[in-house]
Each structure stands twice: as structure tokens, then as C-alpha cells.
Write a protein that holds these residues in place. Structure first.
Motif, short mmCIF file in Angstrom:
data_model
loop_
_atom_site.label_atom_id
_atom_site.label_comp_id
_atom_site.label_asym_id
_atom_site.label_seq_id
_atom_site.Cartn_x
_atom_site.Cartn_y
_atom_site.Cartn_z
N TRP A 1 2.44 2.90 -26.37
CA TRP A 1 2.25 2.49 -25.07
C TRP A 1 3.36 2.35 -24.16
O TRP A 1 3.38 2.67 -22.95
CB TRP A 1 1.25 1.11 -25.11
CG TRP A 1 1.24 0.43 -23.80
CD1 TRP A 1 0.30 0.37 -23.05
CD2 TRP A 1 2.12 -0.94 -23.62
NE1 TRP A 1 0.38 -0.73 -21.88
CE2 TRP A 1 1.41 -1.36 -22.33
CE3 TRP A 1 3.10 -1.66 -23.91
CZ2 TRP A 1 2.14 -2.64 -21.70
CZ3 TRP A 1 3.65 -2.54 -23.44
CH2 TRP A 1 3.27 -2.91 -22.11
N TYR B 1 -6.41 2.22 -31.30
CA TYR B 1 -6.36 2.18 -29.93
C TYR B 1 -6.59 0.98 -29.46
O TYR B 1 -7.20 0.18 -30.18
CB TYR B 1 -7.54 3.10 -29.52
CG TYR B 1 -7.30 4.73 -29.79
CD1 TYR B 1 -6.80 5.30 -29.04
CD2 TYR B 1 -7.89 5.08 -31.18
CE1 TYR B 1 -6.56 6.70 -29.19
CE2 TYR B 1 -7.87 6.52 -31.40
CZ TYR B 1 -7.15 7.31 -30.65
OH TYR B 1 -6.89 8.67 -30.82
N ARG C 1 -3.99 5.65 -24.92
CA ARG C 1 -3.68 4.66 -25.92
C ARG C 1 -4.82 3.90 -26.08
O ARG C 1 -5.07 2.58 -26.93
CB ARG C 1 -2.39 4.03 -25.80
CG ARG C 1 -1.20 4.86 -25.67
CD ARG C 1 -1.08 5.80 -26.89
NE ARG C 1 -1.75 5.55 -28.24
CZ ARG C 1 -2.33 6.48 -28.82
NH1 ARG C 1 -2.36 7.76 -28.54
NH2 ARG C 1 -2.50 6.19 -30.02
#
Length: 123
Positions: free
Chosen positions: A18, A113, A33
Motif C-alpha cells: 500500500w 487485501y 491492495r
């Protein structure tokens, strides 16, 4: 359930990717992400899904970077980890902004995620 060290490793893996996308001003990579149906609450109205995440980060100034510190983790299930972080966003033309960030990360198809992203500004 995973232990604290495992939880931190999982969160670092997600947060490092990220951060790299945020620092490079790559909104599409930031959004990648997140889960397809992620709930995202930055410092603007919330959105659901990757398009809202991409739009939010596209609106951020070029040169903005993020630095995070994991404060707490909890393994909720084998496929869900909760994280509480402090994040400093630095800007090229103004003082940095430090926020608290709560994340729920989810394992899908063998990768992790962000399913929930909730920012709280510091008082």
C-alpha cells in the motif's frame, strides 16, 4: 488463529505494498491492495469498492508519502486480521498529517487485501 508476530507480518506485507503505491502516486495500484467490495473511509466521505479508493488517492497531491507504525493486531480468524496503526502522511508543501488507521485485512485466493480502511484524525 495466527499469533501476534504472524499478524504483524501479514499487516506489514499489506501495508508495505500500500505504502509503495501511495508514495509512487499510483492510485490504481493502491486500489489493487483492496478487496472488490472494500469499505473505505479516508478523510472524505466513505466509498465502497476499488474505484472509490482509486479516486481518493488520485486526488491526493503528488509527492505525498506515508509512514506507518503498527500499534495493535488481532487475528480474528485464519483469514481475517485486524490492525490498528499510526500513519504519518508527509507532503511536499505543507506540514505532515498524522492519523490513526484501522484495517481489516482478508485472505483471498492466497493473498491478503484490505477489506476495511477507517482513518481517524488525531484531536
Amino acid at each position: 488463529m495466527t499469533g501476534t508476530t504472524d499478524n504483524e507480518t501479514i499487516l506489514r506485507g499489506v501495508l508495505d505494498r500500500w505504502k509503495a503505491a501511495v508514495d509512487a502516486h499510483e492510485p490504481g495500484q493502491v486500489a489493487a491492495r483492496f478487496t472488490e467490495d472494500a469499505i473505505f473511509q479516508g478523510l472524505h466521505p466513505y466509498s465502497v469498492g476499488r474505484p472509490g479508493v482509486a479516486a481518493y488517492y488520485d486526488s491526493q497531491p503528488r509527492g505525498m508519502t506515508a509512514r506507518y507504525r503498527i500499534l495493535e493486531t488481532r487475528g480474528l480468524t485464519d483469514d481475517l486480521v485486524l490492525g490498528y496503526q499510526s500513519v504519518e502522511f508527509a507532503f511536499p508543501d505543507r506540514p505532515p498529517l498524522t492519523v490513526n488507521l484501522s484495517l481489516l485485512v482478508q485472505r483471498l485466493a492466497g493473498d491478503w487485501y484490505i477489506a476495511l480502511y477507517q482513518v481517524s484524525p488525531l484531536p
